[in-house]
Each structure stands twice: as structure tokens, then as C-alpha cells.
Design a protein around this motif. Sequence first.
Motif, mmCIF file in Angstrom:
data_model
loop_
_atom_site.group_PDB
_atom_site.id
_atom_site.type_symbol
_atom_site.label_atom_id
_atom_site.label_comp_id
_atom_site.label_asym_id
_atom_site.label_seq_id
_atom_site.Cartn_x
_atom_site.Cartn_y
_atom_site.Cartn_z
ATOM 1 N N GLY A 91 -18.731 -15.989 23.902
ATOM 2 C CA GLY A 91 -17.305 -15.686 23.827
ATOM 3 C C GLY A 91 -16.669 -16.430 22.649
ATOM 4 O O GLY A 91 -15.968 -15.867 21.826
ATOM 5 N N SER A 92 -16.979 -17.719 22.572
ATOM 6 C CA SER A 92 -16.536 -18.560 21.460
ATOM 7 C C SER A 92 -17.469 -19.766 21.457
ATOM 8 O O SER A 92 -17.731 -20.349 22.511
ATOM 9 C CB SER A 92 -15.091 -19.008 21.681
ATOM 10 N N GLY A 93 -17.967 -20.110 20.280
ATOM 11 C CA GLY A 93 -18.984 -21.166 20.214
ATOM 12 C C GLY A 93 -18.580 -22.420 20.975
ATOM 13 O O GLY A 93 -19.304 -22.889 21.867
ATOM 14 N N SER A 94 -17.402 -22.952 20.661
ATOM 15 C CA SER A 94 -16.984 -24.213 21.257
ATOM 16 C C SER A 94 -16.760 -24.112 22.770
ATOM 17 O O SER A 94 -16.706 -25.134 23.454
ATOM 18 C CB SER A 94 -15.705 -24.709 20.579
ATOM 19 N N ALA A 95 -16.669 -22.905 23.302
ATOM 20 C CA ALA A 95 -16.450 -22.726 24.745
ATOM 21 C C ALA A 95 -17.628 -23.244 25.566
ATOM 22 O O ALA A 95 -17.442 -23.696 26.702
ATOM 23 C CB ALA A 95 -16.190 -21.255 25.066
ATOM 24 N N LYS A 97 -18.797 -32.118 14.589
ATOM 25 C CA LYS A 97 -18.239 -30.769 14.533
ATOM 26 C C LYS A 97 -19.269 -29.645 14.436
ATOM 27 O O LYS A 97 -20.304 -29.780 13.782
ATOM 28 C CB LYS A 97 -17.314 -30.645 13.310
ATOM 29 N N TYR A 98 -18.902 -28.541 15.064
ATOM 30 C CA TYR A 98 -19.596 -27.256 14.903
ATOM 31 C C TYR A 98 -18.873 -26.522 13.783
ATOM 32 O O TYR A 98 -17.658 -26.318 13.851
ATOM 33 C CB TYR A 98 -19.509 -26.495 16.221
ATOM 34 N N TRP A 99 -19.589 -26.169 12.729
ATOM 35 C CA TRP A 99 -18.970 -25.365 11.670
ATOM 36 C C TRP A 99 -20.075 -24.587 10.959
ATOM 37 O O TRP A 99 -20.857 -25.152 10.207
ATOM 38 C CB TRP A 99 -18.186 -26.234 10.664
ATOM 39 N N GLY A 100 -20.163 -23.311 11.209
ATOM 40 C CA GLY A 100 -21.178 -22.468 10.571
ATOM 41 C C GLY A 100 -22.119 -21.868 11.590
ATOM 42 O O GLY A 100 -22.593 -22.558 12.492
ATOM 43 N N LYS A 101 -22.332 -20.555 11.449
ATOM 44 C CA LYS A 101 -23.246 -19.855 12.358
ATOM 45 C C LYS A 101 -24.478 -19.389 11.605
ATOM 46 O O LYS A 101 -24.382 -18.973 10.452
ATOM 47 C CB LYS A 101 -22.561 -18.611 12.936
ATOM 48 N N ARG A 102 -25.623 -19.422 12.284
ATOM 49 C CA ARG A 102 -26.824 -18.808 11.705
ATOM 50 C C ARG A 102 -26.978 -17.390 12.232
ATOM 51 O O ARG A 102 -27.724 -16.592 11.681
ATOM 52 C CB ARG A 102 -28.062 -19.661 11.979
HETATM 53 C C1 2P0 Z 1 -15.599 -27.638 16.920
HETATM 54 N N1 2P0 Z 1 -14.248 -25.965 15.682
HETATM 55 O O1 2P0 Z 1 -16.745 -28.127 16.985
HETATM 56 C C2 2P0 Z 1 -15.178 -27.037 15.596
HETATM 57 C C3 2P0 Z 1 -14.532 -28.047 14.720
HETATM 58 C C4 2P0 Z 1 -13.161 -26.110 14.771
HETATM 59 C C5 2P0 Z 1 -13.475 -27.298 13.962
HETATM 60 O O2 2P0 Z 1 -15.411 -24.855 17.212
HETATM 61 O O3 2P0 Z 1 -16.207 -18.272 15.951
HETATM 62 O O4 2P0 Z 1 -13.258 -21.118 17.934
HETATM 63 O O5 2P0 Z 1 -15.330 -18.557 18.283
HETATM 64 O O6 2P0 Z 1 -17.473 -19.622 17.600
HETATM 65 O O7 2P0 Z 1 -15.511 -22.095 18.542
HETATM 66 C C6 2P0 Z 1 -13.641 -23.675 16.331
HETATM 67 O O8 2P0 Z 1 -14.471 -22.569 16.302
HETATM 68 O O9 2P0 Z 1 -15.318 -20.418 16.672
HETATM 69 C C7 2P0 Z 1 -14.488 -24.862 16.439
HETATM 70 P P1 2P0 Z 1 -16.122 -19.162 17.155
HETATM 71 P P2 2P0 Z 1 -14.610 -21.543 17.506
HETATM 72 O O10 2P0 Z 1 -14.811 -27.704 17.894
#
Ligand code: 2P0
Length: 354
Positions: free
Chosen positions: A160-164, A22-27
Amino acid sequence: APEGQWVLMATGRSPTNIAVIKYWGKRDEALILPVNDSISVTLDPGHLSATTTVAVSPSFPSDRMWLNGKEISLSGGRFQSCLREIRKRACEFEDEKKGIKIKKEDWEKLHVHIASYNNFPTAAGLASSAAGFACLVFTLGKLMNVKEDYGELSSIARQGSGSACRSLYGGFVKWCMGKKDDGSDSLAVQLADETHWNDLVIIIAVVSSKQKETSSTSGMRDTVETSPLLQYRAQTVVPSRVLKMEEAIKNQDFESFAKLTCADSNQFHAVCLDTSPPIFYMNDTSHRIISLVEKWNQSEGTPQVAYTFDAGPNAVLIARNRKTAAVLLQKLLYYFPPQDKDLSSYLVGDKSIL
Ligand code: 2P0
């Protein structure tokens, strides 16, 4: 368009992706730079995807966007970053037959209209920003004759959004956090394409279709500011887990893949609980699904199914093959008979949903 004017269009489609690390947290909040690498599986197109048409015409007086048929504001910094970064890279376009010629510098002055649809209910609480921004950036890039490779496009979608950034590729994808302050090396790479490890079946059990209470963006901001566990996770746990996950994917080692996937989902939710005030994304039903899978895996002696939960209570279940997926569905329907609205839909399919 008025007579003598033209409209140039492009349409694209991007599926969403499910993170197994998982991605969780920005620097860096503005550039959307993460505190750790992440790894995901992109679903098949056709399910949980965004379809976006972008159009440009000298007759458009401003940039506008419609999401699922309803006009939305483009004034947010994230849309503006994506538009700016794509426009910057636009190249000359010519269609002699139609008498259209757009010089590089003309793109700055031309306005776009964007229409995007999700082929799944946004209300189901399933990630839509990943597919949406990936699709927007990719399709705008096509329209504006951008020559950059997918890696570069992924670093634009990231803004736009990290997970994108992970949805630019099919198959198994890694978002490398990067080291640079300007974010130019924070981009996605494909670990294996969509033909790799095709036995896997992903089942999404919609536990609740309510909108989540804490948005990912504000949730991860709170976590970064208050969770001591996040430091340990990002610096110590994830780096070695990413290496093991890459090996598991390469070798199609389901046992290792499932153990890492479940452990990482659980640690992500532990980090949410370690946030002040604590963030609860899973509910009792989510916990019961985890118990069902854990007990089953234990009784078989080797994992049959992996579970992972994002910023909401819905379960993403990854079965090792179709046979296991069929048994999993039976178990889900037996223990969670679809009776009330919240438990009414099971979305099923091949690395995706039906
Ligand atoms: C992920 N999530 O890696 C993690 C796991 C949710 C839980 O990526 O702020 O909508 O737009 O970068 O990408 C959801 O966060 O957040 C996410 P922003 P994003 O898929």
C-alpha cells in the motif's frame, strides 16, 4: 442493511512511524521493494494515527472507501493489491448466534465499505499513508479472519505504501529490504517493543502546513534514476549504519542514536539534492532548527536532541528525556515564536505528541 441481511464490522487504529534510518528508493515500483533497510520509531497510538472501520455485507454492491468523511476512489493499484492479498488469505467465519456464516470462498464475492479517519490534519504535511495502509490491512485482516502473523501482514501493508509496513508494530521497527524478487521477504520486524527506552520524547515542530511539492513516490523514482550518491548510500552507508543503529537502540545509547539519526536525515536530504532536477524538502526554518540543535549538542559535549526530517520541512525532534524536551520546547518557542500561521503549532508528547 435490508431486513434479513447483516453487516459485519471491525475497527482498528494504527499510529504513524518516524524513520531514523530512511527508506528512499525502490528497486521494484509495483511491489514496493526498497533499495535499503530502514529503521523507525512508532508513535504512541492516540497521536498521529489512523482509525479505520471496515464493514462487509451481502447488501453492498461494490467496494467503497471514505477518507475523513469524503469518498475516495479504490481503483488505485495499491488499494487493489492490499484488498486482493487480504481476501486471498481470508478464512471461514461463523457467528451462530447471529446466524452469520461466511465460507472461505464467499469472501471473494463480498464487498467492503471502508471508513478511515486521521486524528491529525492531513494538510499538516505529516505522513498519513503509513498509518492509513497499516490500519487498513490490519483491520481488513481482522474482519476477514486472516490468520497470518504481523510479519506477513506488514508485507501486505508494504504494497500500500512502503513506510506502512513499519506501522504494524509499536516500538522500534526494522523494515528488512529482503532479497527475493517476489517481495515475500521484504517485511517489518520489531527490534524492541513500545516499553523499551521510554525516556525518549518526540516533539514535532510543524514548520509549514503546506502540502509538499514533490510526492515521495515520484521523488524517489527520480532519485533512483538520476542520483549517483544513492548507490553509495544504499550499498555502502546504510548497511553498516543499520547495524550500529540496532546496537544503539538495544543499549539505549543516546549519543550513538542521535548521531546516526541526524547523519541519516542529512544524507537522505543530500540524496534529494543529488537528484536531477534537485528536490528540496527542507526550508530555511528547517535549517535554522538543525543549527539550533547542532550548537546545543556541541555546547553540552554530548547530544541532547536528535533531529530528523522527512519529505517536507517539518522537524521531528527526539529528546533524550522529559527534562531535555522541556528545555527544547523553551528554545523553540524563544527562537521561533509562534506568530504566523505556519509556525503556530507545536505538537508535543511522550514518544509522540500532545
Ligand atoms: C521513511 N519516507 O523512511 C521515508 C523518509 C519519507 C522520507 O517512507 O511510495 O509514503 O508509498 O512507498 O512510504 C515516504 O514514502 O512512499 C517515506 P511509497 P512512502 O519514512
